[in-house]
Design a protein around this motif. Structure first.
Motif, short mmCIF file in Angstrom:
data_model
loop_
_atom_site.label_atom_id
_atom_site.label_comp_id
_atom_site.label_asym_id
_atom_site.label_seq_id
_atom_site.Cartn_x
_atom_site.Cartn_y
_atom_site.Cartn_z
N UNK A 194 0.83 -1.20 0.00
CA UNK A 194 0.00 0.00 0.00
C UNK A 194 0.87 1.25 0.00
N UNK B 55 1.20 7.32 8.72
CA UNK B 55 1.41 6.81 10.07
C UNK B 55 0.14 6.12 10.57
N UNK B 56 -1.00 6.72 10.28
CA UNK B 56 -2.26 6.13 10.70
C UNK B 56 -2.46 4.75 10.09
N UNK B 57 -2.21 4.64 8.80
CA UNK B 57 -2.37 3.37 8.10
C UNK B 57 -1.42 2.32 8.67
N UNK C 199 0.54 3.66 -3.30
CA UNK C 199 -0.36 4.81 -3.18
C UNK C 199 0.39 6.13 -3.11
N UNK D 215 8.12 9.49 12.82
CA UNK D 215 6.87 9.42 13.57
C UNK D 215 6.61 8.01 14.09
N UNK E 155 1.37 12.53 2.59
CA UNK E 155 0.57 12.87 3.77
C UNK E 155 1.02 12.01 4.96
N UNK F 147 -1.90 -3.07 14.06
CA UNK F 147 -2.83 -3.48 15.11
C UNK F 147 -3.78 -4.56 14.57
N UNK F 148 -4.18 -4.41 13.30
CA UNK F 148 -5.06 -5.40 12.71
C UNK F 148 -4.41 -6.77 12.68
N UNK G 150 -0.08 2.21 11.66
CA UNK G 150 -0.51 1.84 13.00
C UNK G 150 -1.72 0.90 12.94
N UNK G 151 -2.70 1.24 12.12
CA UNK G 151 -3.93 0.45 12.08
C UNK G 151 -3.68 -0.94 11.50
N UNK G 152 -2.87 -1.02 10.45
CA UNK G 152 -2.62 -2.33 9.86
C UNK G 152 -1.81 -3.21 10.81
N UNK H 269 1.41 7.45 -0.54
CA UNK H 269 0.75 8.06 0.61
C UNK H 269 1.73 8.95 1.36
N UNK I 266 0.68 11.98 8.06
CA UNK I 266 -0.28 11.59 9.09
C UNK I 266 -1.10 10.38 8.64
N UNK I 267 -1.54 10.40 7.38
CA UNK I 267 -2.31 9.28 6.86
C UNK I 267 -1.44 8.03 6.83
#
Lengths: 552, 552
Positions: free
Chosen positions: A300, A314-316, A304, A361, A309, A322-323, A318-320, A306, A311-312
């Motif tokens: 990804x 880092x968010x992605x 992408x 980050x 951005x 955790x998933x 972190x979430x993946x 990505x 922040x996006x």
């Protein structure tokens, strides 16, 4: 009338909530104290007490205060109600009390002696005990992920063979040795009448062995890092402790799912292979789950762009990550193991695709989460010694555990080092072996595994013993690390990158041809490299080849 | 036999836990989708759907799937048991079921019609509903702290007078206007027989007014930030929305603690002053609590030279800021307000004492927490529309709320702007007033206040209406921001720092004497400056004076 009652219940809830705020405030206060103490120690270069040791000490003091200073709980909460209509405990209970329906959520089963014996102490127990699942689902994952993510790839791969040997074979040896010694002690305790025969089975002893096999040399590694101790020693110890947690967790799980099914005393060959099968299945499944989430993240972030951005991104990330943990748990695998290998794979693939901003980050975010979670766990361990209600202190069992842990560590490190030295070009010296033997501290994972199940008396005895072993090893061995390094004359002040380069240069100079041949014969790595290069990320070629060259 | 049952209950717990993992996984999945969508939109400069709108949309779709696709729940969970011995619902219930004691924790009160009417839906309700307190204690604090911490000091202080007027007076006006209009609609509904007289009191209407007065122009501000809209407009809107949350939360709390005590229909003068007294007490207390924690942090970071260890510094910063929230809650004040002023004070004092590393770490940490929490809340709002079980859709009430919200926003912005323009040197132009009127979006805080109490039917109707208002305003007004800016011909592409300098220069050139006199007469700020300078930190003098000069 109905109105009135509602406000009363709202006030009850408020009271309940305020208590929660006070509890968290106590933890915050302990952590703030710990941070200030660490600063004081670091400022004076005082290395006998690590932050985790300090956190434990403050927790202990706070536990004492809570236990002996706070006023005794109200009497009402110990009452047991009878409900004849129910056959088993449902997860949600709807109860009609004076025409108003209340919803109650299942919390846990309480053993009978607990209710009758310690009536009235329920309040204290509730006051300062987390739900044990918090350890496994909230506090441990960031610690383990950070361990995987911060792994120094080059040094790790250079010693991979040895690390895997210590982690898999060593942990299995440790588990079996502790299990056998504890079974001996248990038999002796039955003989002198301290224990009833039926209370303690061989599988319980193996369970204890597996949970006590999770080493956690966080204190030692922090000092190693500060003093820049020899990189090989650091990597061996760090790599072993990271993988060994995963092995111990899966081992504990395999043993606990085996035990209820058959006669728990007869641990025969079939049972053994079943456990091994469970172990391999769960380990491989968790590994696959964790690394595939990381590969998805890498793909990804590669496709992408990505990185515009952060922040996006880092968010992605972190979430993946955790998933990976959640998916493994939802699938009945081991989330902690999945998150570990997710961390390793993220560091290997995704890290290279991230923007400079996200690199920093993510590193800082997980470093911070690791710092907080670690201190909370050690603080809580201190607190648990006085606030946990069902401690069973058995001096003989504790002494047995002490003996077993050291014999097991010795029969892990020395024989395996001997075998490994037969194959290694760069031998593991005696002094390193002694230092590794000395660094067999127990910590967060052993505690988390022990607190997971404290329903029966054997389990409570194991929990108390495990807790004391953590205290003992962290304070005594953690505090003794610096003197031990001096005594063993292990070199400090090594720059890891310089070390690697000079060694690589000195190795490649005399036997250039041999190295080239070796690189060419490593076709598996070439394929891997080609795959990574074309599909997942564009690694620094030199970097990559170096990793692969030092595989063994 | 006893053994067997225990293993069954462990499996139950496992099942319970796996379900938790699946729920979190669904949320993670929604957030990942949201992030990828945002990236797609940002990449194509498509500004009609902000990330929060997208999160809401995905939540909505997932809610639909959960509601209509997942299989119907098992029948057993709706059964209500009778317990004659109990007089009220205790927080912990110990129940003896076939000789095994189980502990149950109080979750909530269920209204009777709920159990009888929707029997069997309990499962669905449990499946996808957070505990509402999670919003107030976990998701909201980082958002509000981040708002305070990221406040652009100079621009904020320059417009402080106007911001305070909009936030305090404006929110009070909005609350009263919404309350009155809703009371009219309720009376009309009683008249045509849609409602029973006793269900809806004037205090309920005021309660609705106060919770609907919390504006949340996150969508609008994100677009403003991206397009670099005029700094004054940005600051006015941002400052108003930050403080207005605090005012609305305390207002809601004061009204709700007033209402049960006396006859809820007679909202007389005494009651009014009591509410005002409550409001002022709670607000001032929370303000003091929040800022004193920040001052402690500033003093600690000044005197310990903790800046050599950025991780410790960041940890201390985080823990002390969180303690501000917890202490306020434990003391019966409003944690959210405390954490807001803690953030403002931390930015003013502590930020200057931090090491460069910690400055970045803290900024990024809170930015990240804000990002996650905001998207979780908006995602959850989407989900709640279909998964929350006790919605009461009343078209007339919803229409009334729509009218009330717009009339209230108009009677806040236009009259107050007129009054402020009498005193301001730099007038607030008509176009800005229209834009502020248009930016009265409702969001996280209104939702969190509404979900806090959904026990009675009026409260459920309010919750449903508040949720729909959030959807409507975020999608319609959020999406219409860019066209509205163009239509009102508000200038974009302004560099905030440049803007301030040129304006300061152009102002000071013609009336140099006047400005000097004003600066000298501001003796209060000189004392403040002297105090800060000597005790808490060493501010950049020029920076500081500029802040103070532009106070009004």
């Amino acid at each position: 009338m109905e109105k009135l009652k509602k406000y009363v219940s709202v006030e009850d809830e408020d009271h309940f909530y305020h208590q929660g705020a006070v509890e968290l405030l106590i933890f915050n206060f302990l952590l703030i104290l710990t941070i200030l103490t660490i600063w004081l120690f670091k400022n004076h270069r005082f290395r006998f007490l690590h932050e985790t040791g300090g956190a434990m000490l403050y927790g202990l003091v706070m536990g004492l205060i809570i236990r002996y200073v706070t006023k005794s709980p109200d009497v009402e909460s110990g009452t047991v109600y009878e409900c004849e209509k129910l056959k088993s405990g449902p997860t949600t209970l709807l109860i009609n009390i004076t025409n108003q329906v209340y919803e109650y959520q299942y919390k846990r089963e309480i053993s009978q002696h607990n209710v009758n014996g310690h009536q009235g102490n329920t309040m204290l127990q509730k006051q300062m005990t987390f739900d044990p699942s918090i350890f496994f689902n909230i506090l441990l994952p960031p610690i383990i992920f950070h361990a995987g993510y911060s792994l120094k790839k080059r040094h790790f791969f250079r010693n991979l063979g040895s690390i895997l040997t210590y982690a898999f074979l060593g942990t299995a040896i440790s588990c079996i040795v502790i299990g056998l010694i504890m079974y001996g002690f248990v038999k002796a305790m039955v003989h002198i009448g301290q224990l009833k025969q039926w209370e303690f089975h061989f599988t319980d002893c193996l369970f204890f062995g597996s949970l006590m096999s999770a080493t956690d040399p966080v204190t030692v590694l922090a000092i190693f890092h500060e003093l820049n101790v020899d990189t090989d020693l650091y990597t061996l110890l760090f790599g072993e402790s990271v993988l060994n947690d995963a092995v111990a967790i899966v081992l504990t799980h395999s043993i606990s799912i085996y035990s209820p099914k058959e006669n728990p005393n007869a641990f025969d060959a079939a049972a053994f292979f079943q456990s091994v099968g469970n172990f391999l299945g769960i380990f491989a499944g968790s590994f696959a789950m964790g690394s595939s989430y990381a590969v998805v993240t890498a793909l990804l972030t590669k496709f992408t762009k990505l990185c515009e951005f952060p922040m996006l991104e880092t968010g992605l990330f972190f979430l993946l990550s955790w998933s990976a943990f959640l998916s493994a748990e939802a699938a009945g695998l081991t989330g902690i193991v999945a998150v570990l290998f997710c961390g390793v794979t993220q560091a290997h693939y995704t890290y290279n695709n991230l923007s400079a901003d996200s690199k920093m980050r993510t590193k800082q975010l997980f470093e911070f989460m690791n710092f907080l979670a670690e201190n909370v766990i050690f603080c809580y361990m201190g607190l648990a010694l006085f606030t946990f209600q069902n401690h069973i202190f058995n001096p003989l069992f504790i002494f047995g555990a002490l003996v077993a842990v050291f014999v097991a560590r010795a029969s892990n490190i020395y024989p395996l080092s001997f075998l490994l030295n037969l194959g290694r070009k760069q031998k593991i010296p005696r002094t390193f072996q002694h230092m590794m033997m000395f660094s067999g501290l127990r910590g967060a994972v052993a505690f988390a595994l022990a607190i997971r199940d404290t329903d029966s008396q054997p389990k409570q005895m194991m929990f108390t013993t495990a807790l004391l072993m953590v205290f003992f090893t962290v304070w005594v061995f953690g505090g003794g690390t610096t003197p031990m390094l001096t005594w063993l004359q292990i070199r400090v002040g090594v720059d890891p990158d310089e070390d690697l380069k000079t060694r690589a240069a000195s190795q490649s100079a005399p036997n250039m041809d041999k190295n080239t041949t070796k690189a060419e014969s490593a076709w598996l790595f070439r394929i891997w490299y080609g795959f990574d290069h074309n599909n997942i990320y564009v690694p620094d070629q030199e970097d990559f080849l170096e990793d692969r060259l030092f595989f063994f």
